[in-house]
Design an enzyme around this catalytic site. Structure first.
Site, mmCIF file in Angstrom:
data_model
loop_
_atom_site.group_PDB
_atom_site.id
_atom_site.type_symbol
_atom_site.label_atom_id
_atom_site.label_comp_id
_atom_site.label_asym_id
_atom_site.label_seq_id
_atom_site.Cartn_x
_atom_site.Cartn_y
_atom_site.Cartn_z
ATOM 1 N N ASP A 148 9.488 0.974 5.088
ATOM 2 C CA ASP A 148 10.560 0.295 5.807
ATOM 3 C C ASP A 148 11.474 1.291 6.506
ATOM 4 O O ASP A 148 11.802 1.141 7.690
ATOM 5 C CB ASP A 148 11.379 -0.565 4.844
ATOM 6 C CG ASP A 148 10.567 -1.681 4.214
ATOM 7 O OD1 ASP A 148 9.432 -1.921 4.663
ATOM 8 O OD2 ASP A 148 11.073 -2.298 3.263
ATOM 9 N N SER A 161 32.477 -5.618 7.245
ATOM 10 C CA SER A 161 31.266 -6.337 7.634
ATOM 11 C C SER A 161 31.642 -7.460 8.594
ATOM 12 O O SER A 161 32.371 -8.389 8.217
ATOM 13 C CB SER A 161 30.572 -6.926 6.403
ATOM 14 O OG SER A 161 29.562 -7.849 6.796
ATOM 15 N N THR A 208 0.819 -1.208 0.000
ATOM 16 C CA THR A 208 0.000 0.000 0.000
ATOM 17 C C THR A 208 0.856 1.263 0.000
ATOM 18 O O THR A 208 0.390 2.332 -0.383
ATOM 19 C CB THR A 208 -0.918 0.035 1.229
ATOM 20 O OG1 THR A 208 -0.130 -0.234 2.397
ATOM 21 C CG2 THR A 208 -2.020 -1.007 1.126
ATOM 22 N N ASP A 209 2.114 1.144 0.430
ATOM 23 C CA ASP A 209 2.919 2.352 0.631
ATOM 24 C C ASP A 209 3.193 3.085 -0.670
ATOM 25 O O ASP A 209 3.062 4.310 -0.742
ATOM 26 C CB ASP A 209 4.212 2.046 1.389
ATOM 27 C CG ASP A 209 5.086 0.977 0.747
ATOM 28 O OD1 ASP A 209 4.612 0.294 -0.192
ATOM 29 O OD2 ASP A 209 6.237 0.825 1.188
ATOM 30 N N GLY A 247 16.557 -11.126 3.651
ATOM 31 C CA GLY A 247 15.602 -11.708 2.730
ATOM 32 C C GLY A 247 14.375 -12.316 3.360
ATOM 33 O O GLY A 247 13.643 -13.067 2.716
ATOM 34 N N LEU A 265 11.861 -8.615 6.684
ATOM 35 C CA LEU A 265 11.958 -7.846 7.922
ATOM 36 C C LEU A 265 12.782 -6.576 7.744
ATOM 37 O O LEU A 265 13.172 -5.942 8.716
ATOM 38 C CB LEU A 265 12.566 -8.707 9.041
ATOM 39 C CG LEU A 265 11.838 -10.022 9.324
ATOM 40 C CD1 LEU A 265 12.531 -10.780 10.449
ATOM 41 C CD2 LEU A 265 10.370 -9.776 9.678
ATOM 42 N N SER A 266 13.038 -6.194 6.498
ATOM 43 C CA SER A 266 13.697 -4.933 6.157
ATOM 44 C C SER A 266 15.132 -4.857 6.632
ATOM 45 O O SER A 266 15.571 -3.863 7.218
ATOM 46 C CB SER A 266 12.901 -3.740 6.698
ATOM 47 O OG SER A 266 11.643 -3.681 6.092
ATOM 48 N N SER A 267 15.896 -5.897 6.353
ATOM 49 C CA SER A 267 17.314 -5.883 6.701
ATOM 50 C C SER A 267 18.051 -4.781 5.967
ATOM 51 O O SER A 267 18.951 -4.136 6.526
ATOM 52 C CB SER A 267 17.944 -7.244 6.398
ATOM 53 O OG SER A 267 17.777 -7.585 5.029
#
Length: 382
Positions: free
Chosen positions: A171, A68, A36-37, A121, A124-126
């Site tokens: 997100d 990392s 919807t965003d 993936g 959850l918006s990593s």
């Protein structure tokens, strides 16, 4: 070792000095309101305790160095070398530098150490957590004075213009603006936000997250195709966005569309917007049974009208409901990822066991599960 200590240690190994500070930005769960965003609609996410952590310090030149912790890899470049559509994990960080410079913010280089426990993936918006934690850090390091919603917009621009994924603002807004113990109602057109109390434990309820371990990518063609379908449908319906189509008389309005596919796509968005509004009302009224019904209806709409679910998430929803859940739905962009289950706390173990048994019986790997608790948005650690 905690992630804040891990990034501190990695930063010292990279640079031989302490970082200026450490920042965190969370992943998010979208309680309801999927796709919807980017249709100027409504969403209702909340932030997770799982987050990206970043140890950072300014440099006196235009070099960026990134290590990392999770991957054991490093990346180094000058700001002038950065260009959109570069592959690799580092693009979510390099892109933030590029976006800020393009927007005219006076930033230089930085040394960075990154670690995250947001599953990659899983819906959850990593990626948003990584973008938002660096925007937060650079805003502080260079004293930029960027307002919270503008920080979210810059992080979203990284995803759109640099990484090349046509996502909406939800997100990054959730990662930046959420507060502990609340869901975030966001009007994606006006950018109005409201903090909606989300104290499920007070009513003996909880959100169980079932990670199906089926991975997706927002940058793939399916996501872009859905967005193009929505733009075509809104143009044919003569409205700026599908958010402007009223729920009253919806079937008659959609019957004017020339393609059944467009009918289904538009119907999902319009009804999903209404479900977000109804979910806010249900939470404010402590009507968790209604919230569960809305979640389940959302999943059916994603499955049948938007066609973004797949077999593993459908199986998890079906088994969870049969095992006594009040509601269940996929969360995230689709084609895999996580399922949210609303249930009494006493039912969580049985539901998790039932879904695991069904996955193993069907030849799938056992899913990962955790209880989601609404956490605070991005910030500097004290």
């Amino acid at each position: 070792m905690s992630l804040d200590l891990a990034v501190h240690e990695a930063f010292v190994t990279l640079t031989g000095r302490d970082p200026d500070s450490i920042w965190r930005a969370p992943g998010r769960i979208n309680l309801i309101g999927e796709h919807t965003d980017y249709n100027d609609g409504f969403v209702l996410p909340f932030a997770l305790p799982q987050a990206a952590y970043l140890a950072a310090a300014r440099r006196d030149d235009e070099v960026i160095r990134i290590t990392s912790v999770d991957l054991g890899e490093q990346f180094e470049a000058t700001l002038g070398e950065l260009a959109p559509n570069q592959d690799g994990w580092h693009s979510y960080l390099a892109g933030v530098f590029w976006v800020l410079r393009e927007a005219g913010y006076p930033i230089g280089g930085a040394d960075l150490a990154l670690a995250s426990d947001v599953p990659i993936g899983a819906g959850l918006s990593s990626s948003a957590a990584i973008e938002c934690v660096l925007v937060e850090a650079l805003n502080d390091l260079y004293d930029l004075g960027i307002a919270p919603m503008d920080r979210a917009k810059l992080a979203r621009r990284t995803e759109n213009a640099y990484v090349g994924a046509p996502t909406g603002l939800m997100d990054q807004a959730a990662s930046t603006l959420c507060t502990q113990g609340h869901a975030l109602f966001l009007d994606c057109r006006s950018l109005e936000v409201q903090q909606v109390p989300l104290d499920l434990a007070a009513h003996g309820q909880a959100i169980l997250v079932i990670d199906t371990l089926t991975r997706h990518s927002h940058a793939d063609g399916e996501y872009a195709t859905r967005r193009a379908d929505c733009e075509q449908a809104s143009a044919l319906l003569g409205v700026p966005a599908l958010r402007d189509v009223p729920i009253e008389g919806l079937d008659e309005r959609l019957a004017t569309l020339p393609d059944e596919r467009l009918v289904r796509r538009a119907r999902h968005v319009v009804t999903e917007n209404q479900r977000v509004l109804d979910a806010c009302a249900a939470l404010r009224a402590d009507d968790l049974a209604r919230l569960g019904e809305l979640m389940t209806a959302s999943h059916a709409s994603m499955r049948d009208d938007y066609e973004i679910t797949e077999a593993s998430v459908d199986l998890a929803v079906e088994v969870a409901l049969a095992a006594g859940a009040a509601g269940a739905r996929m969360t995230g962009g689709g084609f895999g990822g996580c399922v949210l289950v609303l249930a009494g706390q006493s039912r969580l173990d049985a539901i998790g066991a039932a879904v695991t048994a069904a996955f193993v019986e069907s030849g799938r790997a056992a899913p990962a599960t955790f209880v989601a608790r609404p956490a605070a948005g991005a910030g500097r650690l004290t």
